[in-house]
Design a protein around this motif. Sequence first.
Motif, short mmCIF file in Angstrom:
data_model
loop_
_atom_site.label_atom_id
_atom_site.label_comp_id
_atom_site.label_asym_id
_atom_site.label_seq_id
_atom_site.Cartn_x
_atom_site.Cartn_y
_atom_site.Cartn_z
N ALA A 35 47.73 29.07 37.72
CA ALA A 35 47.15 29.88 38.80
C ALA A 35 45.67 29.62 38.88
N PRO A 36 45.16 29.43 40.10
CA PRO A 36 43.72 29.33 40.25
C PRO A 36 43.09 30.68 39.95
N ILE A 37 41.86 30.68 39.50
CA ILE A 37 41.15 31.95 39.30
C ILE A 37 40.44 32.26 40.63
N LEU A 38 41.19 32.89 41.51
CA LEU A 38 40.71 33.21 42.85
C LEU A 38 39.75 34.39 42.81
N PRO A 39 38.91 34.54 43.83
CA PRO A 39 38.00 35.69 43.88
C PRO A 39 38.74 37.04 43.76
N LEU A 40 39.96 37.13 44.28
CA LEU A 40 40.71 38.39 44.22
C LEU A 40 41.20 38.72 42.81
N ALA A 41 41.12 37.77 41.88
CA ALA A 41 41.63 37.99 40.52
C ALA A 41 40.51 37.92 39.47
N MET A 47 53.20 36.66 42.40
CA MET A 47 52.83 35.29 42.06
C MET A 47 52.29 34.56 43.30
N THR A 48 52.87 34.83 44.45
CA THR A 48 52.37 34.25 45.70
C THR A 48 50.96 34.74 45.99
N THR A 49 50.74 36.04 45.85
CA THR A 49 49.42 36.63 46.08
C THR A 49 48.37 36.00 45.17
N LEU A 50 48.74 35.75 43.91
CA LEU A 50 47.81 35.17 42.93
C LEU A 50 47.65 33.66 43.08
N GLY A 51 48.44 33.04 43.95
CA GLY A 51 48.38 31.58 44.11
C GLY A 51 49.00 30.84 42.95
N ALA A 52 49.84 31.53 42.16
CA ALA A 52 50.44 30.94 40.96
C ALA A 52 51.61 30.03 41.33
N GLN A 98 37.12 39.71 37.46
CA GLN A 98 36.56 41.02 37.10
C GLN A 98 35.05 40.99 37.31
N GLN A 99 34.38 42.05 36.91
CA GLN A 99 32.97 42.22 37.24
C GLN A 99 32.04 41.19 36.61
N HIS A 100 32.50 40.44 35.62
CA HIS A 100 31.67 39.39 35.00
C HIS A 100 31.97 38.01 35.59
N ASP A 101 32.72 38.01 36.71
CA ASP A 101 33.06 36.79 37.46
C ASP A 101 33.93 35.82 36.67
N VAL A 102 34.77 36.34 35.80
CA VAL A 102 35.78 35.53 35.10
C VAL A 102 37.15 36.11 35.46
N GLY A 103 38.19 35.36 35.15
CA GLY A 103 39.54 35.82 35.45
C GLY A 103 39.83 37.16 34.80
N HIS A 104 40.43 38.06 35.55
CA HIS A 104 40.79 39.38 35.06
C HIS A 104 41.94 39.26 34.06
N ALA A 105 41.93 40.14 33.05
CA ALA A 105 43.02 40.16 32.07
C ALA A 105 44.37 40.36 32.75
N GLY A 106 44.38 41.06 33.89
CA GLY A 106 45.62 41.26 34.63
C GLY A 106 46.22 39.96 35.14
N LEU A 107 45.37 39.00 35.48
CA LEU A 107 45.86 37.68 35.89
C LEU A 107 46.50 36.98 34.71
N ALA A 108 45.82 36.96 33.57
CA ALA A 108 46.38 36.32 32.37
C ALA A 108 47.68 36.98 31.97
N PHE A 109 47.71 38.32 31.99
CA PHE A 109 48.93 39.03 31.62
C PHE A 109 50.06 38.72 32.60
N SER A 110 49.77 38.75 33.89
CA SER A 110 50.81 38.53 34.90
C SER A 110 51.47 37.17 34.78
N ILE A 111 50.66 36.13 34.65
CA ILE A 111 51.29 34.81 34.58
C ILE A 111 51.89 34.55 33.20
N GLY A 112 51.30 35.12 32.14
CA GLY A 112 51.87 34.96 30.80
C GLY A 112 53.20 35.66 30.67
N ASP A 113 53.29 36.90 31.17
CA ASP A 113 54.54 37.66 31.15
C ASP A 113 55.60 36.95 31.98
#
Length: 143
Positions: free
Chosen positions: A44-50, A25-30, A52-67
């Motif tokens: 959580a901000p949608i940081l460059p590190l999170a 969560m710290t890494t993601l800025g959440a 995907q290739q279409h420049d939108v938030g990765h599903a992993g970010l949504a899953f991580s903070i949702g879980d």
Amino acid sequence: MSDAPPTSPETEARVRASYARQSLMTTLGAELTEVRSGEVTITAPILPLARQQHDVGHAGLAFSIGDTAAGYAALTLMPAEAEVMTVEMKINLLAPASGDRLVAIGRVIRPGRRIMVVAGDVWAETGDQRRHVAMLQGTMIPV
């Protein structure tokens, strides 16, 4: 504003202390922004590190903070000596996570002594615009 009742100061402190130990969560800025009885909000901000290739938030970010939001919602209803772990979690991605930040609201659907059924919703926000991007449902267990 949520209809969930406030939680005790002791429970909120326990949830926040547990959350603070999550390095992802710290890494993601959440940030854990709201703790209520059976409901937790994480942003959580949608940081460059999170992204995907279409420049939108990765599903992993949504899953991580949702879980995480769903798990901590469950923890608010568990005994003081318990911690929480995910047994299983399903996600439906509804739309691309384009925006400045994601907001996840986790809530308890059915509390139980051994397992809790939980859900989470994730929204992408830009300014005052909000779009529902993911729904999660799962099971948590006290450990």
